[in-house]
Scaffold this motif. Structure first.
Motif, PDB file in Angstrom:
ATOM      1  N   UNK A 135     -13.305 -14.004 -17.997  1.00 43.12           N
ATOM      2  CA  UNK A 135     -12.218 -13.760 -17.105  1.00 43.12           C
ATOM      3  C   UNK A 135     -12.059 -12.341 -16.889  1.00 43.12           C
ATOM      4  N   UNK A 136     -11.523 -12.274 -15.546  1.00 40.37           N
ATOM      5  CA  UNK A 136     -11.557 -11.011 -14.680  1.00 40.37           C
ATOM      6  C   UNK A 136      -9.896 -10.788 -14.484  1.00 40.37           C
ATOM      7  N   UNK A 137      -9.854  -9.585 -14.066  1.00 40.61           N
ATOM      8  CA  UNK A 137      -8.316  -9.147 -13.440  1.00 40.61           C
ATOM      9  C   UNK A 137      -8.615  -8.649 -11.761  1.00 40.61           C
ATOM     10  N   UNK A 138      -7.570  -8.975 -10.933  1.00 40.30           N
ATOM     11  CA  UNK A 138      -7.755  -8.737  -9.599  1.00 40.30           C
ATOM     12  C   UNK A 138      -6.458  -7.687  -9.289  1.00 40.30           C
ATOM     13  N   UNK A 139      -6.818  -6.881  -8.806  1.00 40.84           N
ATOM     14  CA  UNK A 139      -5.867  -5.757  -8.279  1.00 40.84           C
ATOM     15  C   UNK A 139      -5.247  -6.358  -6.956  1.00 40.84           C
ATOM     16  N   UNK A 140      -3.953  -6.547  -6.671  1.00 38.43           N
ATOM     17  CA  UNK A 140      -3.627  -7.202  -5.342  1.00 38.43           C
ATOM     18  C   UNK A 140      -3.472  -6.111  -4.336  1.00 38.43           C
ATOM     19  N   UNK A 141      -3.506  -6.685  -3.276  1.00 39.65           N
ATOM     20  CA  UNK A 141      -3.321  -5.867  -1.748  1.00 39.65           C
ATOM     21  C   UNK A 141      -1.517  -5.353  -1.733  1.00 39.65           C
ATOM     22  N   UNK A 142      -0.872  -6.563  -1.705  1.00 42.86           N
ATOM     23  CA  UNK A 142       0.577  -6.245  -1.807  1.00 42.86           C
ATOM     24  C   UNK A 142       1.233  -6.903  -2.964  1.00 42.86           C
ATOM     25  N   UNK A 143       1.648  -6.227  -3.977  1.00 41.37           N
ATOM     26  CA  UNK A 143       2.195  -6.532  -5.090  1.00 41.37           C
ATOM     27  C   UNK A 143       3.550  -7.506  -5.000  1.00 41.37           C
ATOM     28  N   UNK A 144       4.221  -7.317  -4.035  1.00 39.91           N
ATOM     29  CA  UNK A 144       5.449  -8.120  -3.615  1.00 39.91           C
ATOM     30  C   UNK A 144       5.024  -9.649  -3.540  1.00 39.91           C
ATOM     31  N   UNK A 145       4.067  -9.675  -2.571  1.00 41.07           N
ATOM     32  CA  UNK A 145       3.401 -11.057  -2.167  1.00 41.07           C
ATOM     33  C   UNK A 145       3.005 -11.666  -3.245  1.00 41.07           C
TER      34      UNK A 145
END
Length: 380
Positions: free
Chosen positions: A343-353
């Motif tokens: 498993x991995x975690x991904x930081x989002x570009x635009x959290x709202x979306x």
């Protein structure tokens, strides 16, 4: 509240929240509002969660901003009574608003044209109260609103005054174009223009004999500048609760401030093309690539390990509906380091979306491996 969820047991994709980062982000904006002498009315279209709202409104007057009828109902049911519906209103949506107002909500709506006011005036309604209206001002983003210097501003106010069931409460603006300003000087210039447009509009309305109690501005990049906010009554930032790669690319926050990440599972190895497949694709991450405007190594998100530490060079290079393609910018990808099922975690570009479609958050509290599950709303 259940606290026995383990990260290894959570079905993926899922959104993880770091509660300590979330709380620190909320405190940062609360402190900014206090220094500026304005109220903080957080825009909860980002989080859509009552538990996040409790942190964002702590120490504040309790008013919030929403963007959908679903959010409005959800937060009303959670005990929030002072709401601004910050999207231009149309008659078919008024019944839901008036229903909540009859139940004790104070809801302010947004209009930006005489035609919009007239459309409300012509609608059939049984509601006998007055609905407060904010006139939307265009401060340079040209998404919606009228110029603070226009004659239309006064015409809209006059039309509201002549319409039974509506009352002018003030003005509202949003510097959405600040999301493209990647220097302190550029953000400051936009923030000053945002403030000045709203204050000028309020002054012109008052000079024409109209009440203008509320002067509302808001965007995370402009709210977190240090400009004075004389003449402003409230700010309405939203994405600051989570932050994201776009805000980090602008210099508004650091990568270590980002509170939301998407938990994903490695579902395949594509040796020929040199990428991992994860089960977080376009629907789980969104196809927003706004951070790429300022840095080329982000793609659809940066990749972290389960402890939230960035893995150098790893990013989601492409996204199909349910597939994410993880590649490395630092040479060949070591497939053996990421076996299928890891498993991995991904930081989002635009959290709202990114977080919008999920029905819950899994919250890392910092008190051990167990996570809490926080509910949220979605849809319109």
């Amino acid at each position: 509240m259940r606290t026995d969820y383990l990260i290894s047991d959570i079905p993926t994709p899922a959104v993880l929240l770091d509660k300590q980062r979330l709380a620190a982000n909320c405190q940062r904006m609360s402190d900014r509002a206090a220094r500026a002498g304005v109220q903080l009315r957080p825009h909860l279209k980002t989080a859509k969660s009552a538990q996040v709202a409790a942190l964002a409104t702590a120490g504040q007057f309790g008013g919030i901003t929403v963007s959908t009828l679903a959010e409005m109902r959800y937060f009303f049911d959670a005990g929030y009574r002072d709401l601004t519906y910050a999207v231009g209103i149309v008659p078919p949506k008024m019944a839901a608003i008036e229903e909540l107002m009859e139940q004790g909500a104070r809801i302010r709506i947004v209009l930006d044209s005489v035609a919009a006011v007239e459309s409300l005036a012509a609608r059939p309604t049984r509601y006998r109260g007055e609905v407060p209206v904010l006139i939307e001002i265009d401060c340079g983003g040209h998404r919606a609103g009228v110029s603070a210097q226009s004659e239309e501003l006064l015409a809209i106010a006059q039309c509201i005054a002549a319409t039974s069931g509506l009352t002018l409460d003030g003005v509202l603006t949003h510097a959405g174009h600040s999301y493209h300003a990647n220097s302190t000087a550029a953000r400051t210039e936009i923030a000053e223009a945002e403030r000045d447009a709203a204050v000028l509009a309020a002054q012109r309305l008052r000079a024409a004999g109209h009440a203008c109690r509320t002067v509302s501005i808001g965007s995370t990049p402009t709210a977190l500048t240090d400009i004075p906010l004389d003449g402003v009554t409230e700010i309405r930032p939203g994405v600051y609760v989570f932050f994201d790669l776009s805000q980090a690319a602008l210099g508004v926050c650091e990568l270590e401030d980002i509170a939301a990440s998407v938990l994903a599972t490695v579902i395949g190895h594509q040796h020929e093309s040199g990428h991992l497949l994860i089960d977080a694709g376009a629907l789980a991450l969104s196809k927003d690539v706004s951070a790429s405007e300022f840095r080329s190594d982000v793609g659809y998100g940066l990749v972290c390990d389960l402890d939230g530490k960035l893995i150098p060079g790893l990013h989601v290079a492409d996204a199909h509906q349910e597939h994410g393609f993880v590649k490395s910018t630092e040479g060949a990808l070591a497939f053996e380091r990421f076996p299928i099922g890891s498993r991995l975690r991904v930081l989002p570009n635009h959290a709202c979306m990114t977080v919008a479609p999920y029905d819950a958050y899994y919250v890392l509290t910092g008190d051990g491996p167990s996570l809490q599950r926080w509910d949220k709303t979605s849809g319109w």
